[in-house]
Design a protein around this motif. Structure first.
Motif, PDB file in Angstrom:
ATOM      1  N   SER A  89       0.818  -1.221   0.000  1.00  0.00           N
ATOM      2  CA  SER A  89       0.000   0.000   0.000  1.00  0.00           C
ATOM      3  C   SER A  89       0.847   1.264   0.000  1.00  0.00           C
ATOM      4  O   SER A  89       0.351   2.336  -0.345  1.00  0.00           O
ATOM      5  CB  SER A  89      -0.925  -0.002   1.227  1.00  0.00           C
ATOM      6  OG  SER A  89      -0.152  -0.095   2.433  1.00  0.00           O
ATOM      7  N   LEU A  90       2.109   1.160   0.365  1.00  0.00           N
ATOM      8  CA  LEU A  90       2.969   2.345   0.394  1.00  0.00           C
ATOM      9  C   LEU A  90       3.402   2.785  -1.007  1.00  0.00           C
ATOM     10  O   LEU A  90       3.732   3.952  -1.212  1.00  0.00           O
ATOM     11  CB  LEU A  90       4.218   2.059   1.244  1.00  0.00           C
ATOM     12  CG  LEU A  90       3.972   1.751   2.725  1.00  0.00           C
ATOM     13  CD1 LEU A  90       5.287   1.433   3.425  1.00  0.00           C
ATOM     14  CD2 LEU A  90       3.276   2.926   3.407  1.00  0.00           C
ATOM     15  N   LEU A  91       3.437   1.868  -1.959  1.00  0.00           N
ATOM     16  CA  LEU A  91       3.885   2.191  -3.313  1.00  0.00           C
ATOM     17  C   LEU A  91       2.699   2.573  -4.181  1.00  0.00           C
ATOM     18  O   LEU A  91       1.640   1.933  -4.118  1.00  0.00           O
ATOM     19  CB  LEU A  91       4.612   1.000  -3.937  1.00  0.00           C
ATOM     20  CG  LEU A  91       5.946   0.588  -3.304  1.00  0.00           C
ATOM     21  CD1 LEU A  91       6.529  -0.613  -4.042  1.00  0.00           C
ATOM     22  CD2 LEU A  91       6.934   1.746  -3.317  1.00  0.00           C
ATOM     23  N   PRO A  92       2.840   3.618  -5.017  1.00  0.00           N
ATOM     24  CA  PRO A  92       1.730   3.977  -5.914  1.00  0.00           C
ATOM     25  C   PRO A  92       1.463   2.912  -6.963  1.00  0.00           C
ATOM     26  O   PRO A  92       0.332   2.724  -7.399  1.00  0.00           O
ATOM     27  CB  PRO A  92       2.199   5.288  -6.545  1.00  0.00           C
ATOM     28  CG  PRO A  92       3.693   5.252  -6.450  1.00  0.00           C
ATOM     29  CD  PRO A  92       4.002   4.512  -5.183  1.00  0.00           C
ATOM     30  N   LEU A  93       2.512   2.211  -7.389  1.00  0.00           N
ATOM     31  CA  LEU A  93       2.389   1.153  -8.380  1.00  0.00           C
ATOM     32  C   LEU A  93       3.348   0.031  -8.026  1.00  0.00           C
ATOM     33  O   LEU A  93       4.397   0.267  -7.402  1.00  0.00           O
ATOM     34  CB  LEU A  93       2.703   1.668  -9.791  1.00  0.00           C
ATOM     35  CG  LEU A  93       1.678   2.583 -10.468  1.00  0.00           C
ATOM     36  CD1 LEU A  93       2.247   3.133 -11.768  1.00  0.00           C
ATOM     37  CD2 LEU A  93       0.368   1.858 -10.731  1.00  0.00           C
ATOM     38  N   PRO A  94       3.068  -1.182  -8.442  1.00  0.00           N
ATOM     39  CA  PRO A  94       4.020  -2.271  -8.206  1.00  0.00           C
ATOM     40  C   PRO A  94       5.252  -2.119  -9.092  1.00  0.00           C
ATOM     41  O   PRO A  94       5.221  -1.427 -10.115  1.00  0.00           O
ATOM     42  CB  PRO A  94       3.215  -3.523  -8.569  1.00  0.00           C
ATOM     43  CG  PRO A  94       2.183  -3.044  -9.525  1.00  0.00           C
ATOM     44  CD  PRO A  94       1.827  -1.651  -9.081  1.00  0.00           C
ATOM     45  N   PRO A  95       6.364  -2.746  -8.718  1.00  0.00           N
ATOM     46  CA  PRO A  95       7.584  -2.631  -9.546  1.00  0.00           C
ATOM     47  C   PRO A  95       7.379  -3.090 -10.984  1.00  0.00           C
ATOM     48  O   PRO A  95       7.974  -2.529 -11.913  1.00  0.00           O
ATOM     49  CB  PRO A  95       8.587  -3.518  -8.800  1.00  0.00           C
ATOM     50  CG  PRO A  95       8.099  -3.555  -7.397  1.00  0.00           C
ATOM     51  CD  PRO A  95       6.604  -3.500  -7.487  1.00  0.00           C
ATOM     52  N   ALA A  96       6.544  -4.108 -11.194  1.00  0.00           N
ATOM     53  CA  ALA A  96       6.328  -4.593 -12.561  1.00  0.00           C
ATOM     54  C   ALA A  96       5.692  -3.516 -13.430  1.00  0.00           C
ATOM     55  O   ALA A  96       6.085  -3.320 -14.590  1.00  0.00           O
ATOM     56  CB  ALA A  96       5.457  -5.847 -12.539  1.00  0.00           C
ATOM     57  N   ALA A  97       4.700  -2.796 -12.913  1.00  0.00           N
ATOM     58  CA  ALA A  97       4.039  -1.747 -13.689  1.00  0.00           C
ATOM     59  C   ALA A  97       4.981  -0.579 -13.943  1.00  0.00           C
ATOM     60  O   ALA A  97       4.984   0.004 -15.043  1.00  0.00           O
ATOM     61  CB  ALA A  97       2.788  -1.276 -12.954  1.00  0.00           C
ATOM     62  N   ILE A  98       5.789  -0.219 -12.945  1.00  0.00           N
ATOM     63  CA  ILE A  98       6.733   0.886 -13.131  1.00  0.00           C
ATOM     64  C   ILE A  98       7.770   0.531 -14.193  1.00  0.00           C
ATOM     65  O   ILE A  98       8.094   1.351 -15.070  1.00  0.00           O
ATOM     66  CB  ILE A  98       7.407   1.239 -11.791  1.00  0.00           C
ATOM     67  CG1 ILE A  98       6.363   1.764 -10.794  1.00  0.00           C
ATOM     68  CG2 ILE A  98       8.503   2.271 -11.997  1.00  0.00           C
ATOM     69  CD1 ILE A  98       6.926   2.057  -9.423  1.00  0.00           C
ATOM     70  N   CYS A  99       8.306  -0.690 -14.146  1.00  0.00           N
ATOM     71  CA  CYS A  99       9.298  -1.104 -15.145  1.00  0.00           C
ATOM     72  C   CYS A  99       8.679  -1.215 -16.536  1.00  0.00           C
ATOM     73  O   CYS A  99       9.321  -0.858 -17.540  1.00  0.00           O
ATOM     74  CB  CYS A  99       9.919  -2.428 -14.736  1.00  0.00           C
ATOM     75  SG  CYS A  99      10.968  -2.310 -13.267  1.00  0.00           S
TER      76      CYS A  99
END
Length: 643
Positions: free
Chosen positions: A442-452
């Motif tokens: 919940s702390l991240l706006p998006l998961p790492p997969a979506a950001i990458c």
């Protein structure tokens, strides 16, 4: 055959055009040098020929304008500056990517690497190539489509004598096979040397205007003069002594003091005579050598009421023997040059490059066309046209994406970060399993997969604008539908691959750390799969479209992060009124309207997609993509209307 007719650059703020009514030809089987001092308009003329800059005039490549050639890479090979490629891409990878753009087999890349002498350097990065190797790679890029015409801008600039000789040999070989070669240079000796073994021509320009058009033999005889280069600490005294003895002996000797006060150029004498003179007067000499000097362009001036006369350029070296013979009406032109004003008064070049009649003198007053109208007195306008898209866009995009290590590095970071985050989220047991597998706290706006995935999508267009590879010198990416669809398809495929690998890596990490009891298949796996795939693909497309609109990678990344940070809160704050009607049964009604009736199992997928769009993140992502698509289409239409 290359025919440039009436090339004229567009005026900027009342300044004189860089190219003014330039007309010349470059024939097949011939190396043609476009000679001129820096700033004389050589590069501007090439850009007008290639329809890179707006202006007036037309250039025919074997009877066709460039925009009417179906596959320009197979008609014209261009070298403007350095190789426009990513610095970490290998030489072989760069050529294979351009092979997909030109529609030729990938094996052509290895053939040309061997042709230009880079067979052992195919795996070397572009940034590590020396200037000579970089120029060889640029020439290989121009020869990919086996073009008939080669156009090169200062190809030997910065090269040593050995590399320059090799380059000139390649140009002569291409011309010997029936091709057309046109290159620019500011060195008169190089212009004569490059075409020395084949039938060559030298076209001299100054201030954007044609000065002379000569074959290489006449050019060398009238433009290049033998001289003696002398360097002495007493250059002024030696010049006076040589001039005085020449006048006493009634010999035609000319002494020119170079920019350096210790250097002299003596025309009409020899090293032995200069050495004897210096010895008799006790003057030290540090250099004494035979050279070939450039006397400057022979400019044609038309005197009102009198014959035309020719004089040399402003280098102060005097008239050559052929130029001093005169070119008036009483004698032939010994230089064989064609100047911009050599035709009759009122003449203009016709579409075949010859001199045709001018406007009708009997035309009634007040009937002349407007200055900007495309009438018979003005050459046709040159519109700045975008580069052609790659002939094989999907193959081109795959080679562009996986030709650098950045893609593999970003995917590896996504997998490692997702596996670590999923292990930490599953530790307390309060995070839902879908969030654990997606590594989305919940702390991240998006998961790492979506950001990458969004970063790779942003690089898809961002690297194109930063390191243009489709056409030399254009600096922009063509907004072609085929290229856009290829980028969307490839970025979507990579995003789905990242999404799948992240789930697999997270599940494997959880099984390794906590055992297999934690992993269980949820009942709504289809809906979750559609949501997860839509999130990663939507982020990839958002980054791609934003980078295409703003032409920078950072804009694509900012657009991806703006979805959860800005758009989701706006969607959540929208007023929610009680709904009086429901869309229940919409998939069934759509199936009744559709001509090809899909199976009933498809209703589950349609409902899953509707739930994804109804989610705040899905709604925000859908709105963002809609805005970016409209902005991309608007910029594409505006760019086409402007030019």
């Amino acid at each position: 055959m290359l025919q440039a007719i009436g090339l004229t650059s567009a005026r900027h703020r009342g300044l004189q055009p860089a190219v003014d009514d330039l007309t010349f030809e470059a024939g097949p089987g011939c190396v043609t040098a476009l000679l001129g001092a820096p700033g004389s308009g050589k590069t501007a003329a090439l850009r007008l020929m290639l329809e890179l800059d707006p202006g007036r005039g037309i250039t025919y490549f074997r009877g066709r304008a460039l925009h009417r050639v179906a596959q320009p890479a197979r008609e014209v090979g261009v070298v403007l500056g350095d190789v426009p490629g990513h610095p970490v891409r290998t030489a072989r990878g760069q050529l294979r990517m351009l092979c997909a753009a030109a529609g030729v087999p990938a094996s052509r890349a290895d053939e040309l690497l061997d042709t230009v002498g880079l067979a052992g350097l195919g795996d070397q990065r572009i940034a590590s190539l020396s200037p000579g190797m970089d120029r060889r790679l640029a020439l290989a890029s121009a020869l990919l489509g086996d073009p008939h015409t080669l156009i090169l801008d200062e190809p030997a600039e910065g090269l040593d004598a050995r590399e320059a000789d090799w380059l000139h040999g390649v140009l002569r070989s291409h011309a010997a096979r029936g091709g057309t070669v046109l290159y620019t240079t500011s060195d008169a000796k190089e212009a004569a040397r490059a075409a020395g073994r084949v039938a060559g021509r030298v076209v001299s320009i100054d201030g954007g205007r044609l000065v002379a058009d000569q074959d290489v033999v006449e050019f060398a005889r009238t433009r290049l003069r033998p001289r003696v280069a002398v360097r002495s600490p007493h250059a002024a005294r030696l010049a006076a002594v040589v001039s005085r003895e020449a006048r006493a002996a009634r010999r035609s000797v000319e002494v020119v003091t170079e920019a350096s006060s210790s250097r002299l150029s003596v025309y009409g004498s020899s090293c032995a005579e200069i050495g004897d003179t210096a010895f008799r007067h006790g003057l030290p000499v540090h250099q004494l050598a035979d050279e070939v000097g450039d006397t400057g362009p022979v400019v044609s001036h038309v005197v009102p009421g009198g014959p035309a006369r020719r004089e040399n350029g402003a280098d102060g070296t005097g008239l050559s023997e052929a130029a001093a013979a005169g070119t008036g009406p009483d004698g032939p032109d010994p230089v064989g040059s064609r100047s911009a004003g050599s035709g009759p008064v009122g003449s203009r070049p016709d579409r075949a490059g010859l001199v045709g009649p001018g406007p009708d003198p009997g035309r009634a007053e007040g009937c002349s066309p407007a200055p900007d109208a495309a009438g018979p007195d003005l050459p046709p306008p040159i519109r700045r046209r975008p580069a052609r898209g790659p002939l094989r866009p999907v193959r081109y995009e795959l080679r562009r994406l996986f030709g650098v290590r950045t893609t593999a590095l970003i995917m590896a970071v996504a997998l490692v970060a997702s596996a670590g985050i999923s292990v930490l989220l599953a530790r307390d047991g309060r995070t839902p399993l879908p969030n654990v597998l997606a590594a989305w706290p919940s702390l991240l706006p998006l998961p790492p997969a979506a950001i990458c995935a969004g970063l790779l999508g942003a690089l898809s267009f961002g690297d194109e604008f930063r390191y243009p590879a489709l056409a030399a010198g254009r600096g922009t990416v063509p907004r072609r539908l085929g290229l856009l669809l290829a980028k969307l398809a490839v970025s979507a495929g990579v995003a789905l691959l990242i999404a799948l690998l992240v789930v697999v890596a997270s599940a494997a990490s959880l099984r390794l750390v906590y055992g297999g009891d934690l992993i269980r298949i949820p009942p709504n796996v289809i809906s979750l799969g559609v949501s997860w795939s839509g999130l990663t693909v939507g982020c990839a497309w958002a980054g791609l479209l934003a980078a295409g609109v703003f032409r920078v990678t950072a804009a694509g990344v900012a657009a991806v992060l703006a979805v959860p940070v800005l758009m989701v809160p706006l969607v959540q704050r929208m007023p929610k009124a009680p709904t009086a009607r429901s869309m229940t049964g919409l998939p069934g009604r759509l199936r009744e309207l559709a001509w090809p009736h899909w199976p009933h199992e498809t209703d589950r997928w349609v409902l899953a997609a509707m739930r994804v769009v109804a989610h705040p993140v899905g709604t925000a992502l859908t709105l963002s993509l809609s805005v970016l698509i409209c902005a991309y289409l608007f910029t594409s239409v505006r760019g086409r209307v402007r030019w």
